[in-house]
Write an enzyme that holds these catalytic residues in place. Structure first.
Site, PDB file in Angstrom:
ATOM      1  N   ASP A  17      28.935  39.521  54.266  1.00  0.00           N
ATOM      2  CA  ASP A  17      29.082  38.624  53.116  1.00  0.00           C
ATOM      3  C   ASP A  17      29.619  37.262  53.553  1.00  0.00           C
ATOM      4  O   ASP A  17      30.368  37.162  54.525  1.00  0.00           O
ATOM      5  CB  ASP A  17      30.043  39.271  52.099  1.00  0.00           C
ATOM      6  N   ASN A  65      21.066  42.225  44.219  1.00  0.00           N
ATOM      7  CA  ASN A  65      20.757  40.869  44.703  1.00  0.00           C
ATOM      8  C   ASN A  65      19.469  40.293  44.100  1.00  0.00           C
ATOM      9  O   ASN A  65      19.227  39.087  44.195  1.00  0.00           O
ATOM     10  CB  ASN A  65      20.690  40.824  46.238  1.00  0.00           C
TER      11      ASN A  65
HETATM   12  C1  IPE Z   1      27.034  42.420  48.917  1.00  0.00           C
HETATM   13  O1  IPE Z   1      27.362  41.085  48.800  1.00  0.00           O
HETATM   14  C2  IPE Z   1      25.588  42.560  49.328  1.00  0.00           C
HETATM   15  C3  IPE Z   1      25.269  42.149  50.695  1.00  0.00           C
HETATM   16  C4  IPE Z   1      26.099  41.681  51.566  1.00  0.00           C
HETATM   17  C5  IPE Z   1      23.894  42.311  51.063  1.00  0.00           C
HETATM   18  P1  IPE Z   1      27.258  40.304  47.396  1.00  0.00           P
HETATM   19  O2  IPE Z   1      27.594  38.902  47.710  1.00  0.00           O
HETATM   20  O3  IPE Z   1      25.963  40.577  46.756  1.00  0.00           O
HETATM   21  O4  IPE Z   1      28.414  41.022  46.551  1.00  0.00           O
HETATM   22  P2  IPE Z   1      29.215  40.498  45.286  1.00  0.00           P
HETATM   23  O5  IPE Z   1      28.219  40.000  44.294  1.00  0.00           O
HETATM   24  O6  IPE Z   1      30.112  39.404  45.774  1.00  0.00           O
HETATM   25  O7  IPE Z   1      30.001  41.686  44.827  1.00  0.00           O
HETATM   26  C1  IPE Z   2      25.621  37.544  51.949  1.00  0.00           C
HETATM   27  O1  IPE Z   2      26.020  36.247  51.695  1.00  0.00           O
HETATM   28  C2  IPE Z   2      24.133  37.677  51.993  1.00  0.00           C
HETATM   29  C3  IPE Z   2      23.564  38.446  50.893  1.00  0.00           C
HETATM   30  C4  IPE Z   2      24.216  38.976  49.889  1.00  0.00           C
HETATM   31  C5  IPE Z   2      22.127  38.646  50.906  1.00  0.00           C
HETATM   32  P1  IPE Z   2      26.127  35.653  50.232  1.00  0.00           P
HETATM   33  O2  IPE Z   2      24.831  34.983  49.907  1.00  0.00           O
HETATM   34  O3  IPE Z   2      26.550  36.681  49.259  1.00  0.00           O
HETATM   35  O4  IPE Z   2      27.255  34.560  50.431  1.00  0.00           O
HETATM   36  P2  IPE Z   2      28.446  34.211  49.453  1.00  0.00           P
HETATM   37  O5  IPE Z   2      29.135  35.492  49.101  1.00  0.00           O
HETATM   38  O6  IPE Z   2      27.809  33.577  48.242  1.00  0.00           O
HETATM   39  O7  IPE Z   2      29.301  33.276  50.224  1.00  0.00           O
HETATM   40 MG    MG Z   3      28.351  37.297  48.569  1.00  0.00          MG
END
Ligand code: IPE
Ligand code: IPE
Ligand code: MG
Length: 228
Positions: A17, A65
């Site tokens: 993340d 997602n």
């Molecule tokens: C979890 O991260 C999913 C992945 C890393 C693929 P998210 O960014 O989607 O999670 P939330 O929304 O902060 O809980």
């Molecule tokens: C993780 O990074 C990747 C996926 C969830 C696919 P994020 O896109 O969630 O990055 P933040 O949490 O917005 O920084």
């Molecule tokens: Mg995230």
């Protein structure tokens, strides 16, 4: 080979993340954060041979997602396509066996086809990299419970036999980057007795040294499983 012996983690899972925040901090497009995130994955997979890890499970795309803007979902799917193309030969050469967990058959047909080919061509690998794609743990558990019920008594063992992770070792260590302290629907069942580490580093900044440090911290923990 890293020290660890009996306290070495066999199965490590990572919630990767923080790509978006990494890009935002630099006033760069989110897509670039995701691209750098893929580079961190590549470097980490290469470093696995210096560890005793048998399986690394990476949360790449959750079933939630899909709620993101269409252009971001497209970017992520295109990164998946280009990653498989560019890195499959290296996986094969380095003896990395690919596994996919999640409802990946529901992805775009060309991605499903690429993944099927990649699964087939890496099947002989000795070390597993499991990628969680279109993965949601609640959905996985509900499906496993239904399949178990169709067969007979719904026991812990019967559910486990139907989880996507049935062929993977028990989960030892779960890491989340980006500073968030939540599981976001990842490996809820499998984490029952996993050790957890929540790190402040954003995913594109995660290096093999962060993993080695996490493994050392894991090795010093006492796991009790309810005993004493
Ligand atoms: C979890 O991260 C999913 C992945 C890393 C693929 P998210 O960014 O989607 O999670 P939330 O929304 O902060 O809980
Ligand atoms: C993780 O990074 C990747 C996926 C969830 C696919 P994020 O896109 O969630 O990055 P933040 O949490 O917005 O920084
Ligand atoms: Mg995230």
């Amino acid at each position: 080979m890293a020290a660890g012996g009996a306290n070495a983690a066999r199965h490590v899972a990572i919630i990767m993340d923080g790509n978006g925040r990494w890009a935002k901090k630099r006033a760069l497009p989110r897509a670039l954060g995701h691209k750098r995130g893929v580079e961190a994955v590549r470097t980490l997979v290469r470093s696995l041979e210096d560890t005793e890890i048998e399986c690394l499970t990476l949360y790449a795309f959750s079933s939630e997602n899909w709620k993101r803007p269409e252009d971001e979902v497209d970017d992520l799917m295109n990164l998946m396509r280009s990653f498989i193309k560019s890195d499959l030969p290296e996986f094969i050469e380095n003896g990395v066996r690919l596994e996919i967990v999640g409802d990946w058959q529901a992805l775009a047909p060309d991605i499903v086809e690429m993944l099927e080919d990649a699964l087939h061509r890496t099947a002989g690998g000795k070390r597993t990299v499991a990628v969680a794609l279109n993965y949601g743990s609640q959905q996985e558990i509900a499906r496993a419970a239904q399949l178990a019920a169709n067969e007979g008594p719904v026991t812990v063992d019967a559910i486990e036999r139907h989880l996507h992770t049935v062929d993977l070792p028990p989960l030892d260590l779960l890491i989340r980057t980006s500073g968030e302290v939540r599981l976001s629907n990842f490996l809820l069942w499998q984490a029952a007795y996993a050790e957890m580490l929540f790190l402040d580093v954003l995913w594109p900044d995660f290096t093999p040294d962060h993993l080695k440090d996490a493994l050392a911290r894991f090795a010093s923990r006492e796991r009790r499983y309810g005993g004493r």
